[in-house]
Design a protein around this motif. Structure first.
Motif, mmCIF file in Angstrom:
data_model
loop_
_atom_site.group_PDB
_atom_site.id
_atom_site.type_symbol
_atom_site.label_atom_id
_atom_site.label_comp_id
_atom_site.label_asym_id
_atom_site.label_seq_id
_atom_site.Cartn_x
_atom_site.Cartn_y
_atom_site.Cartn_z
ATOM 1 N N ARG A 22 39.505 27.012 18.741
ATOM 2 C CA ARG A 22 39.009 28.252 19.321
ATOM 3 C C ARG A 22 37.531 28.461 19.048
ATOM 4 O O ARG A 22 36.943 27.807 18.185
ATOM 5 N N MET A 23 36.988 29.427 19.737
ATOM 6 C CA MET A 23 35.585 29.786 19.555
ATOM 7 C C MET A 23 35.303 30.169 18.101
ATOM 8 O O MET A 23 34.229 29.879 17.572
ATOM 9 N N SER A 24 36.291 30.795 17.447
ATOM 10 C CA SER A 24 36.075 31.196 16.052
ATOM 11 C C SER A 24 35.932 29.967 15.151
ATOM 12 O O SER A 24 35.240 30.008 14.131
ATOM 13 N N ASP A 25 36.585 28.842 15.541
ATOM 14 C CA ASP A 25 36.417 27.596 14.776
ATOM 15 C C ASP A 25 34.986 27.096 14.888
ATOM 16 O O ASP A 25 34.378 26.649 13.912
ATOM 17 N N LEU A 26 34.458 27.181 16.123
ATOM 18 C CA LEU A 26 33.064 26.781 16.346
ATOM 19 C C LEU A 26 32.141 27.608 15.454
ATOM 20 O O LEU A 26 31.276 27.081 14.753
ATOM 21 N N LYS A 27 32.381 28.904 15.468
ATOM 22 C CA LYS A 27 31.523 29.797 14.705
ATOM 23 C C LYS A 27 31.615 29.498 13.202
ATOM 24 O O LYS A 27 30.597 29.438 12.504
ATOM 25 N N GLY A 28 32.824 29.267 12.731
ATOM 26 C CA GLY A 28 33.015 28.989 11.301
ATOM 27 C C GLY A 28 32.339 27.701 10.876
ATOM 28 O O GLY A 28 31.673 27.650 9.841
ATOM 29 N N VAL A 29 32.497 26.649 11.707
ATOM 30 C CA VAL A 29 31.907 25.348 11.369
ATOM 31 C C VAL A 29 30.379 25.446 11.363
ATOM 32 O O VAL A 29 29.709 24.968 10.439
ATOM 33 N N LEU A 30 29.822 26.091 12.381
ATOM 34 C CA LEU A 30 28.361 26.175 12.449
ATOM 35 C C LEU A 30 27.796 27.064 11.328
ATOM 36 O O LEU A 30 26.738 26.771 10.770
ATOM 37 N N ASP A 31 28.536 28.117 10.998
ATOM 38 C CA ASP A 31 28.099 28.993 9.904
ATOM 39 C C ASP A 31 28.069 28.217 8.582
ATOM 40 O O ASP A 31 27.111 28.297 7.817
ATOM 41 N N ALA A 32 29.106 27.415 8.347
ATOM 42 C CA ALA A 32 29.165 26.614 7.115
ATOM 43 C C ALA A 32 28.014 25.611 7.090
ATOM 44 O O ALA A 32 27.349 25.419 6.061
ATOM 45 N N PHE A 33 27.759 24.990 8.249
ATOM 46 C CA PHE A 33 26.676 24.012 8.316
ATOM 47 C C PHE A 33 25.315 24.657 8.034
ATOM 48 O O PHE A 33 24.525 24.169 7.221
ATOM 49 N N VAL A 34 25.058 25.775 8.715
ATOM 50 C CA VAL A 34 23.760 26.439 8.568
ATOM 51 C C VAL A 34 23.528 26.883 7.120
ATOM 52 O O VAL A 34 22.431 26.737 6.575
ATOM 53 N N LYS A 35 24.581 27.368 6.481
ATOM 54 C CA LYS A 35 24.436 27.799 5.088
ATOM 55 C C LYS A 35 24.149 26.609 4.175
ATOM 56 O O LYS A 35 23.367 26.712 3.235
ATOM 57 N N GLN A 36 24.759 25.472 4.475
ATOM 58 C CA GLN A 36 24.496 24.291 3.647
ATOM 59 C C GLN A 36 23.096 23.717 3.917
ATOM 60 O O GLN A 36 22.385 23.322 3.008
ATOM 61 N N PHE A 37 22.709 23.699 5.185
ATOM 62 C CA PHE A 37 21.440 23.048 5.536
ATOM 63 C C PHE A 37 20.228 23.930 5.229
ATOM 64 O O PHE A 37 19.222 23.463 4.714
ATOM 65 N N PHE A 38 20.328 25.212 5.586
ATOM 66 C CA PHE A 38 19.162 26.088 5.424
ATOM 67 C C PHE A 38 19.240 26.954 4.163
ATOM 68 O O PHE A 38 18.227 27.368 3.626
ATOM 69 N N GLY A 39 20.442 27.274 3.711
ATOM 70 C CA GLY A 39 20.554 28.119 2.526
ATOM 71 C C GLY A 39 21.700 29.120 2.688
ATOM 72 O O GLY A 39 21.996 29.572 3.796
ATOM 73 N N ALA A 40 22.309 29.469 1.567
ATOM 74 C CA ALA A 40 23.524 30.289 1.581
ATOM 75 C C ALA A 40 23.285 31.694 2.130
ATOM 76 O O ALA A 40 24.212 32.372 2.572
ATOM 77 N N ASP A 41 22.026 32.125 2.140
ATOM 78 C CA ASP A 41 21.743 33.501 2.582
ATOM 79 C C ASP A 41 21.499 33.591 4.091
ATOM 80 O O ASP A 41 21.218 34.660 4.617
ATOM 81 N N ARG A 42 21.636 32.448 4.796
ATOM 82 C CA ARG A 42 21.322 32.479 6.233
ATOM 83 C C ARG A 42 22.558 32.821 7.074
ATOM 84 O O ARG A 42 23.671 32.433 6.746
ATOM 85 N N GLU A 43 22.301 33.555 8.177
ATOM 86 C CA GLU A 43 23.381 33.978 9.068
ATOM 87 C C GLU A 43 23.203 33.300 10.426
ATOM 88 O O GLU A 43 22.102 32.854 10.757
ATOM 89 N N ILE A 44 24.289 33.237 11.216
ATOM 90 C CA ILE A 44 24.120 32.771 12.589
ATOM 91 C C ILE A 44 24.469 33.882 13.578
ATOM 92 O O ILE A 44 25.175 34.837 13.246
ATOM 93 N N ARG A 45 23.947 33.725 14.781
ATOM 94 C CA ARG A 45 24.217 34.691 15.843
ATOM 95 C C ARG A 45 24.420 33.894 17.132
ATOM 96 O O ARG A 45 23.679 32.941 17.387
ATOM 97 N N LEU A 46 25.448 34.236 17.911
ATOM 98 C CA LEU A 46 25.690 33.530 19.170
ATOM 99 C C LEU A 46 25.241 34.394 20.345
ATOM 100 O O LEU A 46 25.529 35.592 20.385
ATOM 101 N N ARG A 47 24.526 33.773 21.259
ATOM 102 C CA ARG A 47 24.112 34.476 22.489
ATOM 103 C C ARG A 47 24.669 33.719 23.673
ATOM 104 O O ARG A 47 24.700 32.478 23.667
ATOM 105 N N PRO A 48 25.107 34.426 24.730
ATOM 106 C CA PRO A 48 25.639 33.733 25.902
ATOM 107 C C PRO A 48 24.588 32.845 26.550
ATOM 108 O O PRO A 48 23.410 33.201 26.569
ATOM 109 N N SER A 49 25.027 31.696 27.034
ATOM 110 C CA SER A 49 24.091 30.764 27.662
ATOM 111 C C SER A 49 24.842 29.977 28.734
ATOM 112 O O SER A 49 25.971 30.328 29.085
ATOM 113 N N PHE A 50 24.231 28.905 29.223
ATOM 114 C CA PHE A 50 24.930 28.066 30.200
ATOM 115 C C PHE A 50 24.688 26.584 29.957
ATOM 116 O O PHE A 50 23.550 26.143 29.779
ATOM 117 N N PHE A 51 25.767 25.824 29.885
ATOM 118 C CA PHE A 51 25.719 24.367 29.990
ATOM 119 C C PHE A 51 26.863 23.984 30.917
ATOM 120 O O PHE A 51 27.949 24.581 30.835
#
Ligand code: PHE
Length: 337
Positions: A216-245
């Protein structure tokens, strides 16, 4: 004469000096030869007496010289050994080691993060066929979205891949309709762009794909959130905006919160508090079907991010061309990265 000779032998400190002593005493013009030459003038009684004395003196000198010669040779060998010996207690000479290229370092860091989340690393060709680069990703010939990625074509069917997304289609095909598929794929991509501070006709992407039942979309969000926190730092947040591919539905643009101003607004985030880092979405059912997956049973998410962009954000680098001009002053700064 004998004592004099012996003291000179003792004092000789090199083979050359010793050789000089030998010549001066035992040589053709030396005193001993001279005495022997004069023997004829002596009386018959004197001759054996003098002869014996001279012989003894000559033999003693000869012997002493030989002994001294041996000693000098020994000393020479010792000196040579001493000069060649290695002091193992001295500190070693430092070896110049290079630095990992910042792009290599970023790729390895991203790989580590996703391997930790259960992904494996896949690869695909840089020279790609139109089918995988576009058609299998729901971009039929003449689709207007192809304009988003100006391409280098060899022939009508063969091009330099414009994205790592074709590896999605290739990997799903290999799995022959059976999940899970859980891969990331780092690699070079090529676009017909004019090079400037933020564009390069060749750059790198890391693709991600997870296909399984009930993704599900929530899996995508969880995986990317975990990645961003590991790569950039634990205090970083993510935000999703609608787009097109064309190959994901829904599609999103993913932002990471600005680490410099913490949302207050600064130069880096153009005063928005957010920085765009990647594109992502739920794999389009038609893409699943084209690659052999039953879209009523399986779903998945995919994402793609620019490696240079990640490195530029992480190290505050202001020009993408630094990565490709190999200026040692730039590269040497990453020795401890
Ligand atoms: N391939 C897209 C691009 O190059 C990024 C992307 C990958 C978007 C996977 C969604 C899913 O812009």
């Amino acid at each position: 004469l004998k004592l004099e000779a012996l003291s000179q032998i003792k004092n000789a400190s090199t083979k050359k000096e010793l050789q000089e002593v030998r010549i001066s005493y035992l040589g053709k013009k030396g005193p001993i030869t001279e005495v022997l030459r004069g023997m004829g003038k002596l009386s018959a009684e004197e001759r054996p007496l003098i002869g014996q004395v001279v012989n003894v003196v000559r033999d003693t000198i000869k012997e002493e010289i030989e002994q001294k010669e041996q000693k000098l040779e020994e000393l020479e060998v010792e000196a040579k050994l001493a000069s060649e010996s290695i002091d193992v207690t001295l500190p070693g000479r430092p070896i110049q080691i290079g630095a990992k290229h910042p792009l290599t370092a970023v790729i390895e860091e991203v790989e580590d993060a996703f391997i930790g989340l259960g992904f494996s690393v896949a690869q695909g060709p840089e020279v790609e066929i139109d089918y995988y680069n576009f058609e299998a990703l729901n971009l039929p010939k003449n689709h207007p979205a192809r304009d988003m990625q100006d391409s280098f074509y060899f022939t009508e069917e063969l091009l330099l891949r414009t994205q790592t997304s074709p590896v999605q289609a290739r990997t799903m095909e290999q799995h022959q309709g059976k999940g899970p598929v859980k891969i990331i794929c780092p690699g070079k991509v090529f676009r017909r762009d004019d090079d400037d501070a933020t564009h390069s006709h060749q750059f790198m992407q890391i693709e991600g794909l997870f296909v399984d039942e009930n993704v599900r979309m929530s899996d995508l969000k969880g995986v990317l959130d975990a990645f961003v926190k590991q790569f950039f730092g634990a205090d970083r947040e993510i935000r999703l905006r609608p787009s097109f591919f064309p190959f994901t539905e829904p599609s999103v643009e993913v932002d990471v919160s600005c680490g410099i101003c913490k949302g207050q607004g600064c130069r880096i985030c153009k005063h928005t508090g957010w920085i765009e880092v990647l594109g992502a979405g739920m794999v389009h059912p038609r893409v699943l079907e084209m690659s052999g997956f039953d879209s009523s049973k399986y779903s998945g998410f995919a994402f793609g991010m620019g490696v240079e962009r990640l490195a530029m954000l992480k190290h505050d680098i202001d020009d993408i061309r630094h990565f490709y001009t190999n200026d040692m002053r730039f590269l040497a700064q990453f020795k401890r990265v």
